[in-house]
Design an enzyme around this catalytic site. Sequence first.
Site, PDB file in Angstrom:
ATOM      1  N   ASP A  44       4.730  64.270  -8.452  1.00 21.88           N
ATOM      2  CA  ASP A  44       5.438  64.685  -9.670  1.00 21.88           C
ATOM      3  C   ASP A  44       4.558  64.663 -10.914  1.00 21.88           C
ATOM      4  OD1 ASP A  44       7.920  65.251  -8.557  1.00 21.88           O
ATOM      5  OD2 ASP A  44       8.657  63.207  -8.779  1.00 21.88           O
ATOM      6  N   ASP A 100      12.078  56.978  -2.127  1.00 23.05           N
ATOM      7  CA  ASP A 100      12.079  57.482  -3.494  1.00 23.05           C
ATOM      8  C   ASP A 100      13.297  56.952  -4.255  1.00 23.05           C
ATOM      9  OD1 ASP A 100      10.609  59.194  -5.270  1.00 23.05           O
ATOM     10  OD2 ASP A 100      12.264  60.602  -5.207  1.00 23.05           O
ATOM     11  N   GLU A 148       9.538  52.937  -4.172  1.00 20.76           N
ATOM     12  CA  GLU A 148       9.182  53.686  -5.391  1.00 20.76           C
ATOM     13  C   GLU A 148       9.984  53.086  -6.526  1.00 20.76           C
ATOM     14  OE1 GLU A 148       9.832  55.530  -8.521  1.00 20.76           O
ATOM     15  OE2 GLU A 148      10.987  56.910  -7.280  1.00 20.76           O
TER      16      GLU A 148
END
Length: 525
Positions: free
Chosen positions: A413, A307, A354
């Site tokens: 998200d 991430d 990501e």
Amino acid sequence: MKTNRRSGILVHPTSFSGSAGIGTLGTPSYKFVDWLAAAGQTLWQILPLGPTGYGDSPYASFSTFAGNPLLVDLDDLAKRGWADAASIVPPEWIKDSGRVDYGSVVYWKKPVLAAAADFFQKNCSAADRVKYEAFKNDNSAWLDNYANFMSIKAVYDKKAADEKTSGIWFKYWPADLRSCEPSAVSKWNAEHVQEVESIKTIQFFFAEQWGALKKYANEKGIKIIGDIPIFVAPDSADVWGSQSLFQLEADGTPKAVAGVPPDYFSATGQLWGNPLYDWDAMAKTNYYWWVARIRRCLELVDVIRIDHFRGFEAYWSVPFGEETAVNGKWIPGPGRALFDAIKKELGDIPIIAEDLGLITEGVRALRDGCGFPGMKVLQFAFDPGEAGKDGMVNAFLPHMYPQNCVVYTGTHDNQTMQGWLDTASEDAVKITAEYAYGREMPIDEAKRLASSGELRKALVRCAIASAAETAVIPMQDILGVGDEGRMNAPSTVGSNWTWRFDLSELTESRAKELVFLSKIYGRNL
């Protein structure tokens, strides 16, 4: 013909119904793996597996190396003879379906796990004792630190609660424990043997159950994609036990914290509050902490999604104490040196970068230089403002994808796809429908397709049909769940991470639909 085109499902184990209070690594997880195999899928993506704290976020864990005790399945412990069956029966207010109530689950399950750990220590077989001692020995590099941290934290969190102040280690612990002074930690350990051993035993429970589940999935041809955030939580064994590798003051207080700058979505940016790495100190150790982190993650999963990958090229540094992220600045990260060090120690690692948000040429060069696939999110593709005379050229549209990427309809998200279609503007819905069906369309027809769920299904097909080598669909977008199934709304608290679904929704017809899409578009062959 064998291809490298793969597809799978994104869902965290906490989201399964059928176990007390929260999804676990027990029977419901195995049922999901069976369905995934029947659906012709070869990937299962999960969120981080670490123990969660305040806010219940798997991205703010007490340890990036440890497993989440709440995922331990109590029925399995009883079957193995590691827990007293009478002690694991949940009270009537702990349900096996519906949203996760973390407060209630923690209140009930934490002492039950501690009792099971005590039961195991007193009653385990000789063979299980050998396995347990081997687990402790093999994982001592992180396990000892984690168990000591959680043992100390339990005492000082209680004291902090009594005095209505923060129990975070750099604010409240005694100076010698705060600085992780070896003699003080050893003294603590000697005085709290049972508590420390209990914490280690619960980690053994997690390791045994997760290892068995992963083996089961792998034997069915399913690889697991794990997720690690670039940063770690301030209140974690990671920071406490490796203070010299973070940008901290002498008392452990962060000098600066992580975030992202102001942008279209937020005039004040996002202030995450994570301590920042001291990359110079990391480099002097040949990045051993990160090498250990990746090695540990590869013990748990087959592929790693990192991430906020852009933070390795440059990260947004905000002085500690600021109320917003406005007064931060970009500082260069370790770049290629980190990944070269990881490769030298561990070989080629299957990593997904990501790369969403503000992505510069430098970030792209780092991603491509390492050979990592980036991410494409279909939900970001249909901006009416970009549908000009030159056609649709948004980089998130399927016809724009390179092969070396991973496409998602949405992430943890995002809104669910159905939730997004239910709230998108008429122009966005019209453009989305015209793209998905390949023809001009009246707005009334586009809205009908959106509300009926047909457009959502067409977008799932677009993702699976795309040139992207890997396609991952959130479970919510397979089931057609609206925003009530959203996993996380960033910068909010309340219902995040609590979604669960009934396993009866894993129907044969849905499996057949995925088998068909995978076959017709050459995935998982």
